[in-house]
Scaffold this motif. Structure first.
Motif, short mmCIF file in Angstrom:
data_model
loop_
_atom_site.label_atom_id
_atom_site.label_comp_id
_atom_site.label_asym_id
_atom_site.label_seq_id
_atom_site.Cartn_x
_atom_site.Cartn_y
_atom_site.Cartn_z
N ALA A 109 0.83 -1.21 0.00
CA ALA A 109 0.00 0.00 0.00
C ALA A 109 0.86 1.26 0.00
O ALA A 109 0.60 2.21 -0.75
CB ALA A 109 -0.92 -0.01 1.22
N VAL A 113 1.07 4.27 -2.97
CA VAL A 113 0.86 5.68 -2.63
C VAL A 113 2.11 6.50 -2.93
O VAL A 113 2.04 7.62 -3.46
CB VAL A 113 0.47 5.83 -1.14
CG1 VAL A 113 0.41 7.31 -0.75
CG2 VAL A 113 -0.88 5.18 -0.88
N LEU A 163 -3.39 5.72 4.34
CA LEU A 163 -4.55 6.24 3.62
C LEU A 163 -4.80 7.71 3.98
O LEU A 163 -5.19 8.50 3.11
CB LEU A 163 -5.78 5.40 3.94
CG LEU A 163 -5.84 4.02 3.28
CD1 LEU A 163 -6.94 3.17 3.91
CD2 LEU A 163 -6.05 4.14 1.78
N GLU A 166 -2.29 9.84 2.08
CA GLU A 166 -2.68 9.91 0.66
C GLU A 166 -3.88 10.84 0.46
O GLU A 166 -3.91 11.64 -0.48
CB GLU A 166 -3.01 8.50 0.16
CG GLU A 166 -3.32 8.41 -1.33
CD GLU A 166 -4.76 8.71 -1.67
OE1 GLU A 166 -5.03 9.16 -2.81
OE2 GLU A 166 -5.63 8.50 -0.80
N LEU A 228 -3.90 -1.64 -1.03
CA LEU A 228 -4.29 -0.31 -0.58
C LEU A 228 -5.80 -0.22 -0.44
O LEU A 228 -6.32 0.28 0.55
CB LEU A 228 -3.77 0.75 -1.57
CG LEU A 228 -4.15 2.20 -1.27
CD1 LEU A 228 -3.53 2.67 0.04
CD2 LEU A 228 -3.71 3.11 -2.42
N HIS A 229 -6.54 -0.69 -1.44
CA HIS A 229 -7.99 -0.62 -1.44
C HIS A 229 -8.65 -1.86 -0.83
O HIS A 229 -9.88 -1.91 -0.74
CB HIS A 229 -8.51 -0.40 -2.87
CG HIS A 229 -8.16 0.93 -3.43
ND1 HIS A 229 -6.97 1.18 -4.09
CD2 HIS A 229 -8.83 2.11 -3.43
CE1 HIS A 229 -6.93 2.45 -4.48
NE2 HIS A 229 -8.04 3.04 -4.08
N ASP A 241 -5.46 -0.07 -7.05
CA ASP A 241 -4.13 0.12 -6.44
C ASP A 241 -3.11 0.52 -7.50
O ASP A 241 -2.38 1.50 -7.34
CB ASP A 241 -3.66 -1.19 -5.80
CG ASP A 241 -4.38 -1.52 -4.51
OD1 ASP A 241 -5.19 -0.70 -4.04
OD2 ASP A 241 -4.13 -2.62 -3.98
#
Length: 338
Positions: A109, A113, A163, A166, A228-229, A241
């Motif tokens: 992740a 990012v 997150l 980001e 990430l998602h 991602d």
């Protein structure tokens, strides 16, 4: 040497696509004639609402492994066919196990990012070099914020923290859109987009999603198991991602260029009764023309040590991701530029 096969974008309502021997025949009531494209030169068909494909063409594409994607008039994904399923089950097991490993998932992740923040920062700095005064200062300030976000990201110890970093960087970027393309609205609006720039961005992201989704399937990865998602019903999380590092230079850069050069005008978008903004038929045609040209542009790729066409970047990154998951590469490196 790599031959780039082509994507056919079928956008005009009333168009029908037929199988004609080893070719695809395009028909429309208002455009008489026999318009043929050799199937061997096509690797993907993207069909908008109002475009029909005959059963024999769909069956032939499935047999050949040629993908077909259906999208809405605004470019949002509807459905996809790709023939019989292929892929390495061991790779997918590795993908799932990585998702279930909090430390490994966080590392992926943060990498996605970082690629996004780095490329947005480069986009901002390039724009700053081409201007002066307050606008230049504002662009450099946003770029500096992204540099700070990259430092914070390196120290992040949880997915929620990554997150959050980001999200704040994304808000900074979109609030500065008027500095990248003077006169445009600031802020990100979607589902639906409510101004032309967000309409163009959403449309471009839709086209990028189609390309990334196909690249992941081609190498045998599951587009719906991301890092990430995470895992989200009906959302291709891994495709989302991988898109993060590609958005700034493959979509945003193109959209901003079209706006700054005055190639997109009022006649290319329309506002619907509910306030949503979408591209007109001419707008879709213009954007896809430039999108196709941009896919031919070559970009440096640090991992490969050579320039490659933009159209191949999603596939190359998907393969690098698969190599790392299989354990044949020590790390996954996002595609970034300097």
């Amino acid at each position: 040497m790599t031959e780039l096969l082509r994507t056919l974008f079928a956008t005009t309502p009333g168009t029908s696509l037929h199988l004609d021997g080893d070719a695809l025949r395009i028909a429309h009531p208002d455009k008489p004639g026999r318009h043929l494209l050799p199937l061997i030169r096509l690797d993907h068909i993207v069909a908008w609402n109002g475009v029909s494909l005959t059963d024999d063409l769909v069956h032939r594409c499935a047999a050949d492994g040629r993908t077909i994607t259906w999208v809405t008039r605004n470019g949002r994904f509807l459905a996809r066919t790709s023939g019989s399923h292929t892929g390495n089950p061991h790779l997918r097991l590795a993908q799932v196990r990585t998702h279930d490993n909090p430390e490994a998932r966080l590392a992926f992740a943060k990498t996605f990012v970082a690629g996004k923040l780095h490329n947005y920062r480069q986009l901002l700095l390039r724009a700053a070099r081409d201007t002066t005064g307050t606008r230049q200062t504002r662009l450099r300030d946003i770029a500096e914020n992204h540099a700070g976000a990259l430092t914070q990201l390196a120290d992040a110890t949880t997915l929620a923290e990554a997150l959050g970093i980001e999200g704040r960087a994304a808000r900074d970027y979109f609030q500065g859109l008027d500095q990248l393309a003077p006169g445009v609205a600031t802020g990100r609006t979607r589902r639906p987009p409510t101004d032309p720039v967000n309409c163009l961005l959403s449309f471009g992201y839709g086209m990028l999603r189609v390309a990334v989704h196909g690249a992941l399937e081609q190498v045998g990865l599951d587009p719906y198991i991301g890092y990430l998602h995470g895992i989200r019903p009906a959302k291709p999380a891994l495709a989302l991602d991988l898109m993060e590092e590609l958005r700034p230079l493959l979509v945003d850069r193109l959209v901003l260029t079209l706006l700054n050069r005055g190639q997109i005008t009022d006649r290319h978008t329309e506002t619907l009764p509910g306030g949503a903004v979408q591209l007109t038929e001419d707008g879709r045609r213009l954007f896809l023309e430039h999108w196709s040209k941009a896919r031919d542009r070559t970009w440096p790729h640090a991992t490969l040590g050579r320039d490659i066409p933009a159209a191949l970047i999603p596939l190359v990154q998907a393969r690098l991701l698969a190599r790392h998951l299989r354990g044949t590469a020590d790390a996954y490196h996002p595609w970034t530029t300097t």
